[in-house]
Structure formats: C-alpha cells, structure tokens
Scaffold this motif. Structure first.
Motif, PDB file in Angstrom:
ATOM      1  N   ASP A   1     -11.419   6.688  -5.366  1.00 59.46           N
ATOM      2  CA  ASP A   1     -10.845   5.028  -5.780  1.00 59.46           C
ATOM      3  C   ASP A   1     -10.035   4.642  -4.365  1.00 59.46           C
ATOM      4  O   ASP A   1      -9.057   5.210  -4.226  1.00 59.46           O
ATOM      5  N   LYS A   2     -10.566   3.413  -4.163  1.00 55.36           N
ATOM      6  CA  LYS A   2      -9.959   2.711  -2.885  1.00 55.36           C
ATOM      7  C   LYS A   2      -8.692   1.932  -3.317  1.00 55.36           C
ATOM      8  O   LYS A   2      -7.896   1.514  -2.631  1.00 55.36           O
ATOM      9  N   GLY A   3      -8.207   1.996  -4.958  1.00 56.12           N
ATOM     10  CA  GLY A   3      -7.082   1.484  -5.279  1.00 56.12           C
ATOM     11  C   GLY A   3      -7.243  -0.413  -4.753  1.00 56.12           C
ATOM     12  O   GLY A   3      -8.595  -0.781  -4.930  1.00 56.12           O
ATOM     13  N   ASN A   4      -6.456  -0.873  -4.239  1.00 57.35           N
ATOM     14  CA  ASN A   4      -6.362  -2.214  -3.924  1.00 57.35           C
ATOM     15  C   ASN A   4      -7.112  -2.304  -2.496  1.00 57.35           C
ATOM     16  O   ASN A   4      -6.842  -3.643  -2.052  1.00 57.35           O
ATOM     17  N   HIS A   5      -7.218  -1.252  -1.658  1.00 55.06           N
ATOM     18  CA  HIS A   5      -7.719  -1.295  -0.371  1.00 55.06           C
ATOM     19  C   HIS A   5      -9.096  -1.640  -0.108  1.00 55.06           C
ATOM     20  O   HIS A   5      -9.859  -1.091  -1.042  1.00 55.06           O
ATOM     21  N   ARG A   6      -9.304  -2.202   0.960  1.00 55.32           N
ATOM     22  CA  ARG A   6     -10.697  -2.616   1.334  1.00 55.32           C
ATOM     23  C   ARG A   6     -11.494  -1.309   1.580  1.00 55.32           C
ATOM     24  O   ARG A   6     -12.734  -1.254   1.229  1.00 55.32           O
ATOM     25  N   HIS A   7     -10.797  -0.368   2.225  1.00 58.19           N
ATOM     26  CA  HIS A   7     -11.675   0.677   2.751  1.00 58.19           C
ATOM     27  C   HIS A   7     -10.751   1.894   2.513  1.00 58.19           C
ATOM     28  O   HIS A   7      -9.571   1.885   2.421  1.00 58.19           O
ATOM     29  N   PHE A   8     -11.421   3.129   2.186  1.00 53.36           N
ATOM     30  CA  PHE A   8     -10.633   4.523   2.272  1.00 53.36           C
ATOM     31  C   PHE A   8      -9.695   4.646   3.474  1.00 53.36           C
ATOM     32  O   PHE A   8      -8.594   5.056   3.157  1.00 53.36           O
ATOM     33  N   MET A   9     -10.100   4.173   4.767  1.00 51.07           N
ATOM     34  CA  MET A   9      -9.337   4.465   5.648  1.00 51.07           C
ATOM     35  C   MET A   9      -8.121   3.838   5.489  1.00 51.07           C
ATOM     36  O   MET A   9      -6.965   4.237   5.936  1.00 51.07           O
ATOM     37  N   LEU A  10      -7.880   2.237   5.184  1.00 55.12           N
ATOM     38  CA  LEU A  10      -6.698   1.720   4.811  1.00 55.12           C
ATOM     39  C   LEU A  10      -5.949   2.453   4.061  1.00 55.12           C
ATOM     40  O   LEU A  10      -4.636   2.541   4.038  1.00 55.12           O
ATOM     41  N   LYS A  11      -6.640   2.733   2.856  1.00 56.16           N
ATOM     42  CA  LYS A  11      -5.832   3.483   1.828  1.00 56.16           C
ATOM     43  C   LYS A  11      -5.156   4.508   2.267  1.00 56.16           C
ATOM     44  O   LYS A  11      -3.849   4.796   1.904  1.00 56.16           O
ATOM     45  N   GLU A  12      -5.898   5.312   3.204  1.00 52.98           N
ATOM     46  CA  GLU A  12      -5.114   6.445   3.812  1.00 52.98           C
ATOM     47  C   GLU A  12      -4.219   6.388   4.704  1.00 52.98           C
ATOM     48  O   GLU A  12      -3.053   7.155   4.891  1.00 52.98           O
ATOM     49  N   ILE A  13      -4.105   5.287   5.644  1.00 57.22           N
ATOM     50  CA  ILE A  13      -3.164   4.905   6.303  1.00 57.22           C
ATOM     51  C   ILE A  13      -1.995   4.528   5.599  1.00 57.22           C
ATOM     52  O   ILE A  13      -0.860   4.977   6.050  1.00 57.22           O
ATOM     53  N   TYR A  14      -2.177   3.697   4.443  1.00 52.38           N
ATOM     54  CA  TYR A  14      -0.871   3.410   3.583  1.00 52.38           C
ATOM     55  C   TYR A  14      -0.303   4.497   2.990  1.00 52.38           C
ATOM     56  O   TYR A  14       0.812   4.578   2.596  1.00 52.38           O
ATOM     57  N   GLU A  15      -1.035   5.590   2.648  1.00 55.78           N
ATOM     58  CA  GLU A  15      -0.604   6.915   2.123  1.00 55.78           C
ATOM     59  C   GLU A  15       0.456   7.704   2.928  1.00 55.78           C
ATOM     60  O   GLU A  15       1.078   8.679   2.290  1.00 55.78           O
ATOM     61  N   GLN A  16       0.500   7.330   4.085  1.00 59.60           N
ATOM     62  CA  GLN A  16       0.982   8.249   5.147  1.00 59.60           C
ATOM     63  C   GLN A  16       2.705   8.411   4.657  1.00 59.60           C
ATOM     64  O   GLN A  16       2.873   9.698   4.836  1.00 59.60           O
ATOM     65  N   PRO A  17       3.320   7.398   4.394  1.00 60.20           N
ATOM     66  CA  PRO A  17       4.732   7.756   4.168  1.00 60.20           C
ATOM     67  C   PRO A  17       5.037   8.548   2.951  1.00 60.20           C
ATOM     68  O   PRO A  17       5.888   9.667   3.024  1.00 60.20           O
ATOM     69  N   VAL A  18       4.033   8.737   2.188  1.00 60.95           N
ATOM     70  CA  VAL A  18       4.182   9.538   0.727  1.00 60.95           C
ATOM     71  C   VAL A  18       3.618  11.000   1.130  1.00 60.95           C
ATOM     72  O   VAL A  18       4.189  12.005   1.023  1.00 60.95           O
ATOM     73  N   VAL A  19       2.505  11.096   1.867  1.00 61.43           N
ATOM     74  CA  VAL A  19       1.953  12.421   2.002  1.00 61.43           C
ATOM     75  C   VAL A  19       2.613  13.148   3.234  1.00 61.43           C
ATOM     76  O   VAL A  19       3.066  14.345   3.122  1.00 61.43           O
TER      77      VAL A  19
END
Ligand code: M6R
Length: 364
Positions: A1-19
């Motif tokens: 699930d990409k959430g609100n993001h257009r691509h998985f890549m962008l979603k994963e970039i944004y996950e970085q603070p948390v992960v």
C-alpha cells in the motif's frame, strides 16, 4: 500500500525518520548512552581488521563504513563489491571480521562471498534487512536493519538504516579496541539520536527539490561530487539517478575531478556537489569552482554556513540542517534520493519498477 504517496519509493523515503529511529533504538542503550550490538559468541575485541562486501547501494554503505571504522576503531578496512571479491584471490588474514551488507539477504554474489569467507574460517557479520534470508541465517552475527519491507527497486530506507547499523558497529569496535572513552561514546550516541529529526528537516526540502528537477531532467549526463564520506554518497546519487531516470550519471571523489572527469564539463552537464560545511568543505568548493569556471551548472547541497560561503554562483541550492560530520551522510542521503525521484517523475519513467532491474539480484 502506497498510502498517500504516488510511488513506493516516495513512501519509503518518507518512512526514514521512523525506520531509522526504530533501527537505532535496537542498537542504543538509552540509559547508559552506549551503543550495543546483538549478543555474539565470539570476542569482538580480538578483531584486527574488517572486510566489507556488498553490491550496489549496499556497497556504498560499506565504503562509508570504512571511513568510520578507520576513524573511530583505528582498524584497517577493505571494501569490495561482491562480484569482484569472490573471483579474485583475496588475502584473508586471521582475526578478520567479514561483514556483508544486503537489503534482501539473497543477492547471489554477496551470498557467495559470505560463504567464501566462512570457508576460509573468517568470523562473519551481516547488516541485513530481511531476517529470514539466506545471509541472515548464515552469518555468525546478524545485525538486522528494521527498515520494513522495501518495495521500490531503488533502495532508500534500507540504505539509511544500514548506515545507522554501520555507525553502531564502528562505535562498538572502537570501544572494545579501547579507542573511545565513555564521554566520547556518549557524544556520538547523542549525534546518532539526532538523526531522525535531522532527516525530517531534510524532508522539508522535498518541494524545493521537486521545483529544480526540470533543470536536470533535460541533461544527458550528470556528475556528482563529494569528499570523505560524501564521496560514496556521490556514487549513490549517481546510481539512484541512473536507475530510475535513465540519465547517465557518475559520482567522483571531488579531488579526482582534475584527473580526468573535468574534461566532460560544459554548460550542459549539471554538477551536484554534496558538501556539508566542515573541515573538507573548502577543498571541495575549490574543485567545484574549477568546474564552474568551465561552465558547469552547480547544484550545491550544504548547510546554511556552506551555502552562505559558496552558494552564490550555484544554479540551485539545497539547504540541509547543520549536523555533525558523523551523521551527515545519513541525512544528506535524503536530498540525493529526492532529487533522483523528482527527476524521474519529471521524465515520466516507471519509478518503482525501472526497466531491466530486479529488486533482488539472485543471478550471478
Ligand atoms: O539486496 P541487496 O542490498 O543485496 O541489493 C544490492 C543491490 O542490488 C541494490 O542495492 C541495488 O544497487 C539497488 N537497486 C540500488 O538502488
């Protein structure tokens, strides 16, 4: 699930603070303000040298690890890409720690290199994201990254989580080798703990980076420059751009420019300069200015001090928070990823599934 993001890549970039925070949590004892590795059944203090093997983006984590382990633990470090390492006849001395770095834990060449080291009797460790993978099962010491599943073919959050673990390994080696006292370790831990917030600040430049993507999208070639730990990051920036935008890009150590690549410079070749202010800044800036004098269009990625000093003639600047040099490569990875992402979006390529590439390279 990409959430609100257009691509998985962008979603994963944004996950970085948390992960990255999640990963750091499992390597830092908050009360003692000390770094801690998982339990191991060998004596880490007997290690006298380190060999780091990986492919692609993970190999750049190895290169950055070399700078860190040499600086903090004063141990000699060799880094190689797995496909070269396994076919040359490497000299494996006693008391070597063989480290593999891999998101998937299944990359065929890295797995073969790991088995080669094990057969030679070397103690092995792995910085690995998939806990059930072959490498995770076979290393003597598993140092997991807690990035969660990474779907985009271009590695982003796995890279920054691998760097967080690599930093913990360097600090732990330094302690057991007697090269770091409690106060120094505490100071480093403080810097590491600041990483997630600094990544958040870096993410705030997303829109500004998107706005400058057009200036790069038309280029045929792009060069990236960095010095010290920003040199592997220059390689990473170039790889990321190639993978998803199909623009030819190369990363160079800043000081190598005048030994060849500067011949490529004209006003059609954007030059991305990764240069946090600090002891290496002036040197890199002078390399940048040599290129500017030959017409290079520079995008300078630095902090407020660096941009104030050298940003004037750049066609674009990306301002990063002011961070300690140790954590700079983790934080500066973010604009490098975002730049590649937005250029690819501007070009309309398939960001998550770039042509000819597989997420996990299980063929040799
Ligand atoms: O799964 P691994 O980390 O072992 O994969 C290594 C490389 O194939 C990988 O990093 C590749 O370079 C990425 N597509 C980079 O974005």
């Amino acid at each position: 699930d990409k959430g609100n993001h257009r691509h998985f890549m962008l979603k994963e970039i944004y996950e970085q603070p948390v992960v990255v925070a999640q990963t750091l949590r499992s390597y830092i004892r908050p009360l003692e303000e000390q770094v801690a590795l998982p339990d191991m059944d060998f004596d880490l203090s007997s290690i006298e040298r380190v060999v780091i093997i990986a492919c692609g983006t993970a190999s750049y984590v190895g290169m950055i690890g070399k700078y860190w382990i040499e600086q903090f633990a004063r141990l000699p470090v060799e880094v190689d890409v797995a496909s070269e390492y396994r076919y040359r006849d490497p000299v494996l001395l006693p008391n070597t720690l063989g480290v593999v770095v891999s998101q998937s834990g299944e990359t065929a060449d890295t797995l073969a290199a790991l088995r080669h080291m094990k057969e030679a009797g070397v103690t092995t460790a792995g910085i690995i994201n998939v806990p059930t993978s072959s490498m995770a099962r076979e290393v003597d010491l598993l140092m997991p990254t807690h990035a969660g599943p990474e779907i985009g073919v271009a590695s982003t959050k796995a890279f920054t989580c691998q760097l967080a673990v690599m930093a913990a390994l360097a600090v732990n080696l330094a302690r057991v080798k007697g090269k770091l006292d409690e106060v120094q370790e505490r100071e480093i831990v403080h810097h590491l703990v600041e990483v997630p917030a600094a990544i958040n600040e870096a993410l705030a430049y997303d829109d500004a980076i998107a706005d400058m993507a057009d200036t790069i999208a038309d280029a045929r070639d792009v060069l990236y420059l960095g010095r010290g730990t920003d040199f592997p990051l220059a390689l990473e920036g170039a790889l990321k751009l190639k993978e998803i935008s199909y623009i030819h890009a190369e990363g160079y150590a800043s000081g190598e420019m005048k030994h060849g690549p500067i011949a490529l410079i004209d006003d059609n070749v954007p030059l991305i300069v990764i240069a946090p202010s600090g002891p290496l800044f002036d040197k890199t800036v002078s390399n940048m200015q040599e290129a500017q004098a030959r017409g290079a269009k520079v995008v300078l990625i630095s902090d407020a001090d660096g941009l104030a000093q050298a940003g004037e003639d750049a066609v674009a600047t990306i301002e990063m928070p002011k961070v300690h040099p140790l954590i700079a490569p983790i934080v500066y990875a973010v604009p490098v990823q975002l730049l590649a992402y937005h250029v690819a979006v501007a070009k309309g390529t398939d960001v998550d599934q770039p042509r000819n590439l597989a997420k996990s390279v299980t063929v040799e």
